[in-house]
Design an enzyme around this catalytic site. Structure first.
Site, mmCIF file in Angstrom:
data_model
loop_
_atom_site.group_PDB
_atom_site.id
_atom_site.type_symbol
_atom_site.label_atom_id
_atom_site.label_comp_id
_atom_site.label_asym_id
_atom_site.label_seq_id
_atom_site.Cartn_x
_atom_site.Cartn_y
_atom_site.Cartn_z
ATOM 1 N N HIS A 146 -7.423 4.059 7.477
ATOM 2 C CA HIS A 146 -6.681 3.814 6.118
ATOM 3 C C HIS A 146 -6.149 5.101 5.718
ATOM 4 C CE1 HIS A 146 -5.491 1.636 2.902
ATOM 5 N NE2 HIS A 146 -5.902 2.661 1.957
ATOM 6 N N ALA A 161 2.680 -1.908 4.401
ATOM 7 C CA ALA A 161 2.215 -0.898 5.284
ATOM 8 C C ALA A 161 2.025 -1.728 6.578
ATOM 9 C CB ALA A 161 1.432 -0.240 4.805
ATOM 10 N N SER A 203 0.776 -1.282 0.021
ATOM 11 C CA SER A 203 0.059 0.064 -0.111
ATOM 12 C C SER A 203 0.722 1.109 0.068
ATOM 13 C CB SER A 203 -0.897 0.152 1.285
ATOM 14 O OG SER A 203 -1.664 -1.120 1.516
ATOM 15 N N ASN A 208 1.547 3.439 11.589
ATOM 16 C CA ASN A 208 0.902 3.895 12.672
ATOM 17 C C ASN A 208 1.184 3.026 13.871
ATOM 18 O OD1 ASN A 208 -0.845 1.732 10.735
ATOM 19 N ND2 ASN A 208 -1.486 1.389 12.882
ATOM 20 N N MET A 259 -1.720 -7.351 7.196
ATOM 21 C CA MET A 259 -2.661 -8.164 6.515
ATOM 22 C C MET A 259 -2.302 -8.724 5.479
ATOM 23 S SD MET A 259 -5.854 -5.630 6.989
ATOM 24 C CE MET A 259 -6.069 -4.741 8.619
ATOM 25 N N SER A 260 -0.686 -8.858 5.321
ATOM 26 C CA SER A 260 -0.017 -8.982 3.939
ATOM 27 C C SER A 260 1.165 -10.099 4.236
ATOM 28 C CB SER A 260 0.029 -8.244 3.090
ATOM 29 O OG SER A 260 1.220 -7.253 3.581
ATOM 30 N N HIS A 300 -4.851 -9.615 -1.497
ATOM 31 C CA HIS A 300 -4.974 -10.163 -0.136
ATOM 32 C C HIS A 300 -6.139 -11.053 0.246
ATOM 33 C CE1 HIS A 300 -3.517 -5.616 -0.347
ATOM 34 N NE2 HIS A 300 -2.860 -5.989 0.653
ATOM 35 N N HIS A 340 -3.821 0.409 -4.640
ATOM 36 C CA HIS A 340 -3.074 -0.578 -5.438
ATOM 37 C C HIS A 340 -3.388 -0.373 -6.797
ATOM 38 C CE1 HIS A 340 -1.833 -3.064 -1.713
ATOM 39 N NE2 HIS A 340 -2.640 -2.198 -1.183
ATOM 40 N N TYR A 395 -8.001 -10.793 2.557
ATOM 41 C CA TYR A 395 -9.114 -10.395 3.148
ATOM 42 C C TYR A 395 -10.159 -9.857 1.984
ATOM 43 C CZ TYR A 395 -7.020 -5.831 2.499
ATOM 44 O OH TYR A 395 -6.358 -4.875 1.769
ATOM 45 N N GLU A 396 -9.547 -9.750 0.767
ATOM 46 C CA GLU A 396 -10.488 -9.448 -0.415
ATOM 47 C C GLU A 396 -11.151 -10.602 -0.828
ATOM 48 O OE1 GLU A 396 -8.139 -6.965 -3.578
ATOM 49 O OE2 GLU A 396 -6.522 -7.879 -2.388
HETATM 50 N N1 HPA Z 1 -2.894 -3.321 11.508
HETATM 51 C C1 HPA Z 1 -2.841 -4.078 10.353
HETATM 52 N N2 HPA Z 1 -2.375 -3.821 9.464
HETATM 53 C C2 HPA Z 1 -2.115 -2.535 9.212
HETATM 54 C C3 HPA Z 1 -1.866 -1.811 10.203
HETATM 55 C C4 HPA Z 1 -2.235 -2.183 11.539
HETATM 56 O O1 HPA Z 1 -2.169 -1.396 12.498
HETATM 57 N N3 HPA Z 1 -1.488 -0.430 9.578
HETATM 58 C C5 HPA Z 1 -1.236 -0.622 8.487
HETATM 59 N N4 HPA Z 1 -1.576 -1.888 7.925
#
Ligand code: HPA
Length: 272
Positions: A247, A114, A31, A236, A212-213, A84, A62, A86-87
């Site tokens: 996001h 990310a 991302s 973050n 998540m990847s 992903h 993406h 989750y998609e």
């Molecule tokens: N958690 C999961 N996936 C993420 C995060 C997070 O805090 N930040 C960016 N992708």
């Protein structure tokens, strides 16, 4: 021939017919980090929707294309946008491009993402060299029949992130004044961000970052014998460590540090 191998052959033949030559390094750009592909020279671009057996990426930010060419003197095939779990894609689909990279000649993969920082000494905007991973997705892309010609039934994950590549990245970071964190990436399925309780759990079992990847792609890379360099952008602090998550912040942080990120990847690639 297995169905998987047949599909890989068809996909590879299509990509080669589109002008993609031998690949040394596969690049998976996460991302907000896809801009690195714009710096590839003598580009050949192949949109995912044209490629047989490729799904289409649905996430905002993406682009959804393969970009082939020369970066830092290496022949690379970059995924600008990844798939992903989750998609709604199966784990086999999520990891299919890794198998295609291998079939096109890649010996190594550079994977980026990310993610949220779990380690209390991390700050948003930090880059983290991934030293190891925890698969907390609840599944595994290798579940199902194994093709012994592609890789072993029970792959060793002891050095899934190639130690020698980590050393090179650290040297490059130090030589260029880039502050590089190091740590363990823990992969969740998403699409929810984690709860504060899940983050306390993650920290307790040894995670430094959550996302998540990456975890499935690195499992498949280990399976088919690709060397791996993994670099995360801590966008973050994870849930419970800051007021709330969104996001937009993830995208804003990758925007802020993308220069440094691109610099690190390009210089490391040159040194590998
Ligand atoms: N958690 C999961 N996936 C993420 C995060 C997070 O805090 N930040 C960016 N992708």
């Amino acid at each position: 021939m297995t169905e998987l191998k047949l599909a890989i052959q068809e996909t590879s033949a299509f990509i080669q017919a589109a002008g993609v030559g031998p690949v040394e390094f596969g690049l998976i750009l996460g991302s907000g980090l896809g801009e690195l592909a714009d710096e590839i020279e003598d580009k050949v671009v192949v949109p995912y929707h044209e490629i047989p057996h490729f799904p289409v990426s649905t996430v905002v930010g993406h682009a959804g294309q393969l970009v082939y060419g020369t970066l830092s003197g290496k022949k690379v095939l970059a995924m600008q946008g990844r798939f992903h779990f989750y998609e709604g894609h199966s784990m086999q689909t999520v990891t299919y491009p890794v198998r295609v990279m291998k079939a096109l000649g890649a010996h190594s993969m550079v994977v980026t993402n990310a993610c949220g920082g779990v380690n209390e000494s991390f700050a948003p905007g930090d880059l983290m060299l991934i030293t190891d991973q925890i698969n907390f997705t609840g599944t595994n892309p290798l579940i199902g029949p194994n093709d012994d010609e592609i890789g072993p039934r029970f792959p060793d994950m002891s050095n899934a992130y190639t130690p020698a590549y980590q050393e090179v990245a650290k040297e490059v970071g130090a030589a260029n004044g880039l502050h590089l964190q190091e740590g363990v990436y823990m992969g969740f399925s998403g699409p929810t961000y984690e709860t504060p309780a899940e983050i306390r759990f993650a920290r307790g079992i040894g995670a430094d970052a959550v996302g998540m990847s990456t975890v499935p792609e690195v499992i498949v890379a280990a399976h088919c014998g690709l060397k791996v360099l993994g670099i995360s952008c801590i966008t973050n602090l994870a849930a419970g460590m800051q007021a709330n998550l969104n996001h937009e912040e993830v995208v804003a942080t990758t925007e802020r540090v993308k220069g440094e990120f691109k610099d690190l990847v390009k210089k490391t690639l040159a040194a590998l």
